[in-house]
Design a protein around this motif. Sequence first.
Motif, PDB file in Angstrom:
ATOM      1  N   ARG A   1      41.983  14.263  12.008  1.00 60.19           N
ATOM      2  CA  ARG A   1      41.351  13.052  12.670  1.00 60.19           C
ATOM      3  C   ARG A   1      42.433  11.907  12.576  1.00 60.19           C
ATOM      4  NH1 ARG A   1      35.056  13.356  11.387  1.00 60.19           N
ATOM      5  NH2 ARG A   1      34.622  15.526  12.062  1.00 60.19           N
ATOM      6  N   SER A   2      43.238  11.872  11.422  1.00 63.65           N
ATOM      7  CA  SER A   2      44.037  10.921  11.299  1.00 63.65           C
ATOM      8  C   SER A   2      45.134  11.164  12.258  1.00 63.65           C
ATOM      9  CB  SER A   2      44.844  10.689   9.898  1.00 63.65           C
ATOM     10  OG  SER A   2      43.774  10.425   8.983  1.00 63.65           O
ATOM     11  N   VAL A   3      45.644  12.381  12.760  1.00 70.28           N
ATOM     12  CA  VAL A   3      46.706  12.449  13.914  1.00 70.28           C
ATOM     13  C   VAL A   3      45.959  12.040  15.137  1.00 70.28           C
ATOM     14  CG1 VAL A   3      47.713  14.344  14.888  1.00 70.28           C
ATOM     15  CG2 VAL A   3      47.695  14.480  12.512  1.00 70.28           C
ATOM     16  N   LEU A   4      44.896  12.368  15.210  1.00 66.92           N
ATOM     17  CA  LEU A   4      44.216  11.956  16.620  1.00 66.92           C
ATOM     18  C   LEU A   4      44.332  10.428  16.826  1.00 66.92           C
ATOM     19  CD1 LEU A   4      43.087  12.923  19.339  1.00 66.92           C
ATOM     20  CD2 LEU A   4      40.685  13.036  18.102  1.00 66.92           C
ATOM     21  N   ALA A   5      43.910   9.850  15.698  1.00 68.17           N
ATOM     22  CA  ALA A   5      43.671   8.414  15.839  1.00 68.17           C
ATOM     23  C   ALA A   5      44.943   7.580  15.899  1.00 68.17           C
ATOM     24  CB  ALA A   5      42.997   7.562  14.286  1.00 68.17           C
ATOM     25  N   PHE A   6      46.164   8.178  15.239  1.00 70.19           N
ATOM     26  CA  PHE A   6      47.378   7.336  15.140  1.00 70.19           C
ATOM     27  C   PHE A   6      47.818   7.683  16.534  1.00 70.19           C
ATOM     28  CE2 PHE A   6      47.484   7.497  10.508  1.00 70.19           C
ATOM     29  CZ  PHE A   6      47.688   6.333  10.236  1.00 70.19           C
ATOM     30  N   LEU A   7      47.785   8.875  17.275  1.00 67.33           N
ATOM     31  CA  LEU A   7      48.414   9.091  18.505  1.00 67.33           C
ATOM     32  C   LEU A   7      47.498   8.271  19.559  1.00 67.33           C
ATOM     33  CD1 LEU A   7      48.538  12.869  18.572  1.00 67.33           C
ATOM     34  CD2 LEU A   7      50.278  11.329  18.888  1.00 67.33           C
ATOM     35  N   CYS A   8      46.060   8.207  19.485  1.00 68.04           N
ATOM     36  CA  CYS A   8      45.364   7.225  20.472  1.00 68.04           C
ATOM     37  C   CYS A   8      45.647   6.047  20.474  1.00 68.04           C
ATOM     38  CB  CYS A   8      43.876   7.461  20.123  1.00 68.04           C
ATOM     39  SG  CYS A   8      43.018   8.966  20.314  1.00 68.04           S
ATOM     40  N   ASP A   9      45.750   5.339  19.172  1.00 67.06           N
ATOM     41  CA  ASP A   9      46.254   4.139  18.931  1.00 67.06           C
ATOM     42  C   ASP A   9      47.649   3.632  19.617  1.00 67.06           C
ATOM     43  OD1 ASP A   9      44.192   2.464  17.475  1.00 67.06           O
ATOM     44  OD2 ASP A   9      45.807   1.291  17.274  1.00 67.06           O
ATOM     45  N   ALA A  10      48.434   4.489  19.541  1.00 68.94           N
ATOM     46  CA  ALA A  10      49.948   4.484  19.991  1.00 68.94           C
ATOM     47  C   ALA A  10      50.137   4.590  21.179  1.00 68.94           C
ATOM     48  CB  ALA A  10      50.931   5.440  19.099  1.00 68.94           C
ATOM     49  N   TYR A  11      49.236   5.245  21.839  1.00 71.14           N
ATOM     50  CA  TYR A  11      49.513   5.646  23.609  1.00 71.14           C
ATOM     51  C   TYR A  11      49.387   4.584  24.317  1.00 71.14           C
ATOM     52  CZ  TYR A  11      49.278   8.086  27.923  1.00 71.14           C
ATOM     53  OH  TYR A  11      49.498   8.753  29.093  1.00 71.14           O
ATOM     54  N   ASP A  12      50.445   4.116  25.257  1.00 71.38           N
ATOM     55  CA  ASP A  12      50.457   3.393  26.199  1.00 71.38           C
ATOM     56  C   ASP A  12      51.207   3.639  27.544  1.00 71.38           C
ATOM     57  OD1 ASP A  12      50.346   0.598  26.856  1.00 71.38           O
ATOM     58  OD2 ASP A  12      51.870  -0.168  25.550  1.00 71.38           O
ATOM     59  N   GLU A  13      50.860   2.749  28.367  1.00 75.03           N
ATOM     60  CA  GLU A  13      51.597   3.002  29.758  1.00 75.03           C
ATOM     61  C   GLU A  13      52.154   1.746  30.203  1.00 75.03           C
ATOM     62  OE1 GLU A  13      49.033   4.931  32.320  1.00 75.03           O
ATOM     63  OE2 GLU A  13      49.002   6.855  31.081  1.00 75.03           O
ATOM     64  N   GLU A  14      53.336   1.513  30.635  1.00 72.16           N
ATOM     65  CA  GLU A  14      53.674   0.360  31.299  1.00 72.16           C
ATOM     66  C   GLU A  14      54.656   0.623  32.558  1.00 72.16           C
ATOM     67  OE1 GLU A  14      55.482  -1.757  28.097  1.00 72.16           O
ATOM     68  OE2 GLU A  14      57.366  -0.812  28.487  1.00 72.16           O
ATOM     69  N   THR A  15      55.089  -0.453  33.359  1.00 68.82           N
ATOM     70  CA  THR A  15      55.858  -0.130  34.395  1.00 68.82           C
ATOM     71  C   THR A  15      57.262  -0.898  33.863  1.00 68.82           C
ATOM     72  OG1 THR A  15      54.154  -0.238  35.834  1.00 68.82           O
ATOM     73  CG2 THR A  15      56.090  -0.535  36.773  1.00 68.82           C
ATOM     74  N   VAL A  16      58.458  -0.146  34.184  1.00 63.50           N
ATOM     75  CA  VAL A  16      59.702  -0.472  33.876  1.00 63.50           C
ATOM     76  C   VAL A  16      60.459  -0.452  35.230  1.00 63.50           C
ATOM     77  CG1 VAL A  16      61.808  -0.195  32.571  1.00 63.50           C
ATOM     78  CG2 VAL A  16      59.859   0.116  31.321  1.00 63.50           C
ATOM     79  N   LYS A  17      60.816  -1.415  35.929  1.00 60.13           N
ATOM     80  CA  LYS A  17      61.642  -1.407  37.035  1.00 60.13           C
ATOM     81  C   LYS A  17      60.916  -0.572  38.233  1.00 60.13           C
ATOM     82  CE  LYS A  17      66.301  -2.224  35.107  1.00 60.13           C
ATOM     83  NZ  LYS A  17      67.440  -1.634  34.907  1.00 60.13           N
ATOM     84  N   GLY A  18      59.592  -0.939  38.222  1.00 56.04           N
ATOM     85  CA  GLY A  18      58.976  -0.106  39.266  1.00 56.04           C
ATOM     86  C   GLY A  18      58.441   1.327  39.064  1.00 56.04           C
ATOM     87  N   GLU A  19      58.980   1.767  37.717  1.00 57.07           N
ATOM     88  CA  GLU A  19      58.516   3.150  37.341  1.00 57.07           C
ATOM     89  C   GLU A  19      57.577   3.161  36.028  1.00 57.07           C
ATOM     90  OE1 GLU A  19      61.328   6.377  36.573  1.00 57.07           O
ATOM     91  OE2 GLU A  19      62.681   5.607  38.223  1.00 57.07           O
ATOM     92  N   LYS A  20      56.632   4.028  36.106  1.00 56.77           N
ATOM     93  CA  LYS A  20      55.759   4.328  34.804  1.00 56.77           C
ATOM     94  C   LYS A  20      56.468   4.740  33.737  1.00 56.77           C
ATOM     95  CE  LYS A  20      52.041   7.090  33.947  1.00 56.77           C
ATOM     96  NZ  LYS A  20      50.801   7.854  34.074  1.00 56.77           N
ATOM     97  N   ARG A  21      56.254   4.197  32.747  1.00 60.87           N
ATOM     98  CA  ARG A  21      56.732   4.651  31.327  1.00 60.87           C
ATOM     99  C   ARG A  21      55.568   4.788  30.554  1.00 60.87           C
ATOM    100  NH1 ARG A  21      60.006   2.207  26.484  1.00 60.87           N
ATOM    101  NH2 ARG A  21      58.880   0.464  26.301  1.00 60.87           N
ATOM    102  N   VAL A  22      55.316   6.061  29.813  1.00 66.00           N
ATOM    103  CA  VAL A  22      54.507   6.449  28.808  1.00 66.00           C
ATOM    104  C   VAL A  22      55.311   6.261  27.477  1.00 66.00           C
ATOM    105  CG1 VAL A  22      52.925   8.194  27.830  1.00 66.00           C
ATOM    106  CG2 VAL A  22      53.389   7.913  30.244  1.00 66.00           C
ATOM    107  N   LEU A  23      54.781   5.635  26.626  1.00 68.27           N
ATOM    108  CA  LEU A  23      55.502   5.626  25.098  1.00 68.27           C
ATOM    109  C   LEU A  23      54.174   5.563  24.144  1.00 68.27           C
ATOM    110  CD1 LEU A  23      56.447   2.106  24.402  1.00 68.27           C
ATOM    111  CD2 LEU A  23      55.212   2.446  26.396  1.00 68.27           C
ATOM    112  N   LEU A  24      54.698   6.177  23.101  1.00 74.86           N
ATOM    113  CA  LEU A  24      53.773   5.970  21.965  1.00 74.86           C
ATOM    114  C   LEU A  24      54.458   4.972  20.651  1.00 74.86           C
ATOM    115  CD1 LEU A  24      53.458   9.770  20.927  1.00 74.86           C
ATOM    116  CD2 LEU A  24      51.935   8.312  22.150  1.00 74.86           C
ATOM    117  N   HIS A  25      53.632   4.039  20.598  1.00 75.03           N
ATOM    118  CA  HIS A  25      54.096   2.800  19.628  1.00 75.03           C
ATOM    119  C   HIS A  25      53.936   3.459  18.049  1.00 75.03           C
ATOM    120  CE1 HIS A  25      54.548  -0.122  22.641  1.00 75.03           C
ATOM    121  NE2 HIS A  25      53.324   0.328  23.215  1.00 75.03           N
ATOM    122  N   LEU A  26      54.432   4.537  17.825  1.00 77.83           N
ATOM    123  CA  LEU A  26      53.913   5.099  16.374  1.00 77.83           C
ATOM    124  C   LEU A  26      54.847   4.279  15.394  1.00 77.83           C
ATOM    125  CD1 LEU A  26      54.397   9.085  16.933  1.00 77.83           C
ATOM    126  CD2 LEU A  26      52.291   7.697  16.304  1.00 77.83           C
TER     127      LEU A  26
END
Length: 459
Positions: A311-336
Motif C-alpha cells: 500500500r505504501s508503494v501504491l501511495a508513493f506512486l499515486c502521489d508522485a504521478y504527474d503529467e505536463e506539457t513540454v514544448k507542446g508534447e505530453k510528459r509523464v513523470l514521477l516526482h519520487l
Amino acid sequence: MTEQVPTVDMEKLVSLCRRRGFIFPSSEIYGGLSSCWDYGPLGAELKRNIKQAWWQAVVQERDDMVGMDTSILMHPQVWATSGHLEGFADSLVECKNCHQRWKADDLTGDRCPSCDGELTESRQFNLMFKTFMGPVEDEASTVYLRPETAQGMFVNFKNVLDTTRKRLPFGIAQTGKSFRNEITTGNFIFRSREFEQMEIEYFVKPGTDEEWFNYWVEERLNWYVRLGIKRENLQLRPHTEEELAHYARKCSDIDYLFPMGWAELEGIANRGDFDLTQHAEQSGKSLEYFDNETKEHFLPYIIEPAAGVDRSVLAFLCDAYDEETVKGEKRVLLHLHPTLAPFKVAILPLSRREQLVAVAKEIHADLRQCWMVSYDDTQSIGRRYRRQDETGTPFCVTVDFQSLEDNQVTIRERDTLNQIRIPISELRNTLQAKLAGEDFFVLPPGGKIWKEGGKDRQK
Ligand code: GAP
C-alpha cells in the motif's frame, strides 16, 4: 471526511507500472493468479527503498528500537492464543444466481451487486491460509501462513529483553510477508492475498500508553510527508468502538486518498496487555517486565504502528504521478523522493561514438559504487529523458562531444528541467549534495548554469 477528489487514475498507473517494469500480474504467461503481483526491476528497487527508509527511521536512527526477522510458519498454538483461529474471519455471502462471493460488510443492500440475484445466509470464513508441516497431511500437522508479522515479535518479547538489555519504553520492528485469504481483493496491489508488512511493537509502561499512542501517530504521519506524500492526501481516522479489533483498546488509521477514495494505509493500535497476557497464560512462561526503579513486575502495554509495504508503494506512486506539457508534447513523470527513486542517476552519452561511450562508461562505473545508476544509449536524447522521467530518476547526466574537450558534463533535474554544467571531477560530490536536497543552482567550482527549464513547461 474531507471532500477531496483523487487526482490519479488507477488505470493509467497500472499501465505505467506494467509498461516500465514496476509491477506485473503474477504468473502472467499462465493468465495470472488472482490478486498476486510480481515486482519487476524498478518495482523491486522502489519497494526495497521504502523498506530501507522505514528501517532507517524506526530502527537505525533510534536508541529505543531493535529489528527482527521472524519465521512465517509458527507454532499453531500461537494462532489459537492470539484469537486468530477463532476470530480472524469475515462474513461471506454468495449469490445464488451468479455464484459470486461477497464480504457481507461491503454490501449496502441484500441483493447481489453484480446481477441483483438473491444472496445466501452469511457464514464465517477464516482468512488464514492452512498448510501441512512434514509428509503427513492431517490435523496434527496443520500449520498456518502468518496473517500478520506481529505475533513473531510478541512471542520473542522475553528473548529480546534478555539479550538486548533494553528498558521500557522500547520497540521491536520487522518487515515481512503476510498472507490472508481475502474474500474480495482488487484495486491493484491495495488488497492482495500475499502482501508485505512493516510492523512495530512498542512496549510501554501502562499509564503512559496514551502518550505513546499519540507520539507514534505523529511520527508515522510525518514519515510519509518527509518522503514526499502531500499532507492533504493523508488523514487520520479513529476507529469507532464497534470497529475495534478484538485485541485493541484504541486504533487510528492513517488513510490515503487512493484513486478509489480514502482507504487505510497504516493502522496504529493500542493493544494494551492483551497479547502478552494471552501468550503468558497459554505458554505458561512469564512475560513480565521487572521495573528496577519501582521494583514492580508487570506486563507492558503495546503500541503497534502497522503499515503495508504494497500500500505504501501504491501511495508513493499515486502521489508522485504527474503529467505536463513540454514544448507542446505530453510528459509523464514521477516526482519520487530521491530516497525512494529506483535509480538516482542516469548516464546518457549523446551518441554511441567510441570516445563518448568510454567517458560515459567510466562515469557509470564510478557512480554505481554509490547508487543504483542507469545507463542508456538507445534512441534520441529526448526519448531517453522521457523514459527516465516516467520512472522517477531525479538526475540525468549527459556526456556530449564538448565533454571530450572540457571534461565537463551536464546534469538535468527531473522536476524543473533545469540544467547545470560541471567538471566531471565534481560529479560524485555534486550529485551527493543534490540527492540530499541542495538547491540545484548551487554550483561546484568550475560549474555554470546551462539551461533554465521553466519556460518550456506547462501544467
Ligand atoms: N498487526 C496488525 C495488523 O496486521 P492490519 O490493519 O490488519 O493490522 C496492517 O494490517 C497493514 O497491513 C494495513 O494497514 C495494510 O497496509 C496492510 N494490509 C493488511 N491487509 C492487506 C492486504 N490484504 N493486502 C495488502 N495490504 C494489507
